[in-house]
Motif scaffolding. Structure first.
Motif, PDB file in Angstrom:
ATOM      1  N   LEU A  12       0.860  -1.256   0.096  1.00  0.00           N
ATOM      2  CA  LEU A  12       0.020  -0.023   0.078  1.00  0.00           C
ATOM      3  C   LEU A  12       0.966   1.205  -0.070  1.00  0.00           C
ATOM      4  CD1 LEU A  12      -2.781  -0.926   2.467  1.00  0.00           C
ATOM      5  CD2 LEU A  12      -2.814  -1.104   0.220  1.00  0.00           C
ATOM      6  N   GLU A  13       2.067   1.106   0.779  1.00  0.00           N
ATOM      7  CA  GLU A  13       2.954   2.287   0.802  1.00  0.00           C
ATOM      8  C   GLU A  13       3.612   2.620  -0.502  1.00  0.00           C
ATOM      9  OE1 GLU A  13       4.932   1.372   4.229  1.00  0.00           O
ATOM     10  OE2 GLU A  13       3.568   1.872   5.778  1.00  0.00           O
ATOM     11  N   MET A  14       4.297   1.464  -0.930  1.00  0.00           N
ATOM     12  CA  MET A  14       5.115   1.808  -2.223  1.00  0.00           C
ATOM     13  C   MET A  14       4.247   2.148  -3.403  1.00  0.00           C
ATOM     14  SD  MET A  14       7.814  -1.231  -1.976  1.00  0.00           S
ATOM     15  CE  MET A  14       8.813  -0.771  -3.263  1.00  0.00           C
ATOM     16  N   GLN A  15       2.996   1.466  -3.397  1.00  0.00           N
ATOM     17  CA  GLN A  15       2.239   1.690  -4.643  1.00  0.00           C
ATOM     18  C   GLN A  15       1.788   3.124  -4.593  1.00  0.00           C
ATOM     19  OE1 GLN A  15       1.548  -0.973  -7.219  1.00  0.00           O
ATOM     20  NE2 GLN A  15       1.256   0.992  -8.172  1.00  0.00           N
ATOM     21  N   SER A  16       1.259   3.642  -3.538  1.00  0.00           N
ATOM     22  CA  SER A  16       0.586   5.157  -3.547  1.00  0.00           C
ATOM     23  C   SER A  16       1.822   5.939  -3.724  1.00  0.00           C
ATOM     24  CB  SER A  16       0.041   5.392  -2.368  1.00  0.00           C
ATOM     25  OG  SER A  16       0.715   5.137  -1.201  1.00  0.00           O
ATOM     26  N   ALA A  17       2.955   5.656  -3.100  1.00  0.00           N
ATOM     27  CA  ALA A  17       4.253   6.575  -3.463  1.00  0.00           C
ATOM     28  C   ALA A  17       4.476   6.669  -5.002  1.00  0.00           C
ATOM     29  CB  ALA A  17       5.334   6.261  -2.620  1.00  0.00           C
ATOM     30  N   LYS A  18       4.549   5.344  -5.586  1.00  0.00           N
ATOM     31  CA  LYS A  18       4.742   5.233  -7.053  1.00  0.00           C
ATOM     32  C   LYS A  18       3.908   6.150  -7.854  1.00  0.00           C
ATOM     33  CE  LYS A  18       7.502   3.472 -10.277  1.00  0.00           C
ATOM     34  NZ  LYS A  18       8.901   3.723 -10.439  1.00  0.00           N
ATOM     35  N   ILE A  19       2.772   6.202  -7.602  1.00  0.00           N
ATOM     36  CA  ILE A  19       1.744   6.925  -8.508  1.00  0.00           C
ATOM     37  C   ILE A  19       1.988   8.325  -8.411  1.00  0.00           C
ATOM     38  CG2 ILE A  19      -0.797   7.398  -8.946  1.00  0.00           C
ATOM     39  CD1 ILE A  19      -1.369   4.518  -7.888  1.00  0.00           C
ATOM     40  N   LEU A  20       2.125   8.640  -7.121  1.00  0.00           N
ATOM     41  CA  LEU A  20       2.550  10.273  -6.727  1.00  0.00           C
ATOM     42  C   LEU A  20       3.724  10.626  -7.704  1.00  0.00           C
ATOM     43  CD1 LEU A  20       1.677  10.429  -3.124  1.00  0.00           C
ATOM     44  CD2 LEU A  20       0.533  11.552  -4.769  1.00  0.00           C
ATOM     45  N   GLU A  21       4.718   9.802  -7.737  1.00  0.00           N
ATOM     46  CA  GLU A  21       6.054   9.919  -8.315  1.00  0.00           C
ATOM     47  C   GLU A  21       5.560  10.136  -9.844  1.00  0.00           C
ATOM     48  OE1 GLU A  21       9.471   7.222  -9.833  1.00  0.00           O
ATOM     49  OE2 GLU A  21       9.250   7.336  -7.615  1.00  0.00           O
ATOM     50  N   ARG A  22       4.768   9.435 -10.251  1.00  0.00           N
ATOM     51  CA  ARG A  22       4.519   9.281 -11.812  1.00  0.00           C
ATOM     52  C   ARG A  22       3.916  10.832 -11.974  1.00  0.00           C
ATOM     53  NH1 ARG A  22       4.809   5.171 -15.639  1.00  0.00           N
ATOM     54  NH2 ARG A  22       6.474   4.710 -14.132  1.00  0.00           N
ATOM     55  N   ILE A  23       2.800  11.193 -11.274  1.00  0.00           N
ATOM     56  CA  ILE A  23       1.965  12.403 -11.594  1.00  0.00           C
ATOM     57  C   ILE A  23       3.188  13.631 -11.452  1.00  0.00           C
ATOM     58  CG2 ILE A  23       0.485  14.014 -10.393  1.00  0.00           C
ATOM     59  CD1 ILE A  23      -0.840  11.531  -8.949  1.00  0.00           C
ATOM     60  N   SER A  24       3.812  13.794 -10.644  1.00  0.00           N
ATOM     61  CA  SER A  24       4.796  14.660 -10.776  1.00  0.00           C
ATOM     62  C   SER A  24       5.662  14.620 -11.949  1.00  0.00           C
ATOM     63  CB  SER A  24       5.756  14.586  -9.410  1.00  0.00           C
ATOM     64  OG  SER A  24       6.493  13.606  -9.404  1.00  0.00           O
ATOM     65  N   ALA A  25       5.965  13.635 -12.501  1.00  0.00           N
ATOM     66  CA  ALA A  25       6.869  13.089 -13.674  1.00  0.00           C
ATOM     67  C   ALA A  25       6.274  14.110 -15.085  1.00  0.00           C
ATOM     68  CB  ALA A  25       6.997  11.962 -14.127  1.00  0.00           C
ATOM     69  N   PHE A  26       4.909  14.242 -14.995  1.00  0.00           N
ATOM     70  CA  PHE A  26       4.234  15.077 -15.974  1.00  0.00           C
ATOM     71  C   PHE A  26       3.954  16.457 -15.813  1.00  0.00           C
ATOM     72  CE2 PHE A  26       3.450  10.396 -17.024  1.00  0.00           C
ATOM     73  CZ  PHE A  26       4.007  10.519 -18.343  1.00  0.00           C
ATOM     74  N   GLY A  27       3.612  16.771 -14.663  1.00  0.00           N
ATOM     75  CA  GLY A  27       3.411  18.168 -14.331  1.00  0.00           C
ATOM     76  C   GLY A  27       1.775  18.492 -13.691  1.00  0.00           C
ATOM     77  N   ASP A  28       0.934  18.429 -14.415  1.00  0.00           N
ATOM     78  CA  ASP A  28      -0.360  18.532 -14.194  1.00  0.00           C
ATOM     79  C   ASP A  28      -1.369  17.704 -13.883  1.00  0.00           C
ATOM     80  OD1 ASP A  28       0.487  21.645 -14.388  1.00  0.00           O
ATOM     81  OD2 ASP A  28      -0.035  21.244 -16.631  1.00  0.00           O
TER      82      ASP A  28
END
Length: 495
Positions: A12-28
């Motif tokens: 749960l911790e790793m998966q949510s962190a990975k998704i947040l990381e991917r959001i920031s990779a694109f910007g908006d």
């Protein structure tokens, strides 16, 4: 006790962190295509012991304030009344069920997209129904030459014809009632419209299986092939990832085949693509959370055997081609396993040989096996269920949990008034009788209290189970298989 092979909390911790990381990779904004089941992911919980069936939704709950849900459904599926086989409901009904579940858990439902929309009458009616319920509906249309003619697809005549779905949050989770619903096309269409509006958006894919950082022939990945044998999916080494990074990762054939086209589309829309391989697109962290590989391997092998029996049954019912069984047989040989590795198979079949009547065997979570035979009052499924409860409560086998004075009136009701030709009680009827007996019988009450311990138990029947028995065992959390032969050769069975 069931052994744990997967750390759900870490996941749960790793998966949510990975998704947040991917959001920031694109910007908006990130459009996240969600594959598989968001709820009741029982395949994952079976092959990864410790994975909770609702883990995906729990993970998303940590991102609830940043996320909205977008549901895609293929208009052709609505018109054809396509059904979700495990639930027995049509895809349009499943959309309503999904909306109810998401809302009950506090998620914001943005809208529903009707893909491949060609004014099909049933799709138009469903659109009106959703709008009457206050749900926004958008329409995406077929594109000639999809998915190969990139220039046409990524143009005003392609994605440009689709209605732009208004979204308000940085994470848009795109899900669907089943495969073939157009999730990826919805995501890419939205990217096209977002970039035309100056919004920096991105796309990623969340599929639990195959697990990209496990070996190609790891039992977990082979279990996925068995589960999708009817789709003819095939795991393979991602050649694009190998070329770009020199590392072997696992993906499946459809994602590998479509990647060059997908990459070209993203490059045309965004000017460039950060992805060099299908593996790059994924955000799956499941492989990093396996804590006992031996447990996971054994669980996956058992799942493959269960899939084999399920495929045999579907072929018997003429719902699947024989090739599905052949494919799973090859997978079993690859791992050196057979049906004899499922202990309850031998126990049930041997009991039938002795009694010459249908039999059931249940393996409890502590490894004990109990058997049920066909009698005058109870079917073998009901008998096995009561024997399992006795074993779990250490109740003497000679004790009757339900008096014949309770069973016989039910039998008369079934045969005399309900039109049944089989007087023997099914599992649901036995549980009702047991509950009634529990009001005055302390032993029956104690047996009822053992029901929760059946979750994760294994059952095999020497004949095809009735629909009601199969459904009851599923509700109890028991994993069921059966021989692909009917108890009777009658073409119609009213019970």
């Amino acid at each position: 006790m069931n052994k744990i092979g997967f750390d759900n909390k870490k996941y749960l911790e790793m998966q949510s962190a990975k998704i947040l990381e991917r959001i920031s990779a694109f910007g908006d904004k990130l459009y996240l295509e969600f594959g598989g089941k968001l709820f009741d992911d029982n395949h994952a919980s079976r092959v990864l012991p410790g994975f909770e069936p609702d883990s995906k939704i729990k993970m998303l709950s940590q991102l609830k304030d940043k996320a909205e849900i977008l549901i895609s459904i293929n208009a052709h599926h609505i018109q054809k009344n396509k059904t979700r086989s495990d639930l027995g409901i049509t895809y349009d009904t499943e959309v309503l069920r999904l909306i109810d579940i998401f809302r009950s858990k506090g998620f914001y439902i943005g809208s529903v997209v009707l893909t491949c929309f060609e004014y099909q009458p049933s799709a138009v009616a469903f659109e009106r129904k959703l709008e009457s319920l206050g749900i926004k509906v958008y329409k995406h249309y077929p594109i000639e030459g999809y998915p190969s003619e990139v220039e046409k697809i990524v143009s005003d005549e392609g994605y440009g014809r689709n209605e732009y779905v208004v979204t308000t949050r940085p994470l848009v989770v795109v899900t669907a009632p089943g495969p073939g619903s157009g999730k990826m096309a919805t995501c890419l269409s939205q990217l096209y419209h977002e970039y035309k509006r100056g919004v920096k958006a991105g796309y990623a894919k969340y599929e639990t299986f195959p697990v990209w950082n496990l070996p190609l022939n790891h039992p977990v990945n082979i279990a996925y092939e068995a589960a999708t044998a009817d789709l003819n999916d095939m795991n393979m080494i991602d050649p694009f990832h190998m070329e770009a990074y020199g590392k072997a990762t696992v993906n499946y054939n459809r994602d590998v085949e479509i990647f060059p086209v997908l990459s070209a589309m993203m490059t045309k829309i965004m000017g460039t693509s950060i992805y060099k391989s299908p593996t790059d697109m994924g955000v799956n962290m499941a492989g990093n959370c396996i804590v006992d590989d031996e447990v996971v391997c054994e669980a996956s092998k058992q799942e493959i055997i269960r899939r084999y029996f399920s495929a045999m049954l579907e072929v018997k019912r003429d719902n699947a081609p024989k090739e599905v069984v052949s494919k799973i047989e090859l997978l079993m040989r690859k791992l050196g396993i057979s049906t004899s590795d499922r202990k309850v198979v031998k126990a049930a079949n041997e009991k039938e040989e002795i009694t010459e009547l249908p039999a059931c065997a249940i393996e409890l979570n502590d490894g004990r096996i109990v058997v049920g035979k066909t009698g005058d009052l109870l079917g073998s499924s009901a008998s096995a269920l009561l024997n399992a409860l006795k074993a779990l409560g250490e109740i003497d086998r000679s004790i009757d949990l339900i008096s014949s004075t309770v069973i016989e009136p039910v039998q008369k009701l079934k045969v005399g008034h309900m039109g049944s030709i089989n007087p023997r009680l099914h599992t649901d009827e036995v549980l009702i009788c047991l509950a009634v007996s529990a009001a005055t019988n302390p032993t029956a009450k104690f047996a009822m209290e053992q029901l929760s311990k059946l979750k994760g138990a294994q059952l095999h029947s020497s004949v095809v189970l009735s629909h009601v028995d199969s459904k009851t065992f599923k509700k109890l959390g028991i994993d069921v298989t059966c021989e692909p032969k009917r108890q009777t050769e009658k073409l119609y069975n009213a019970n």
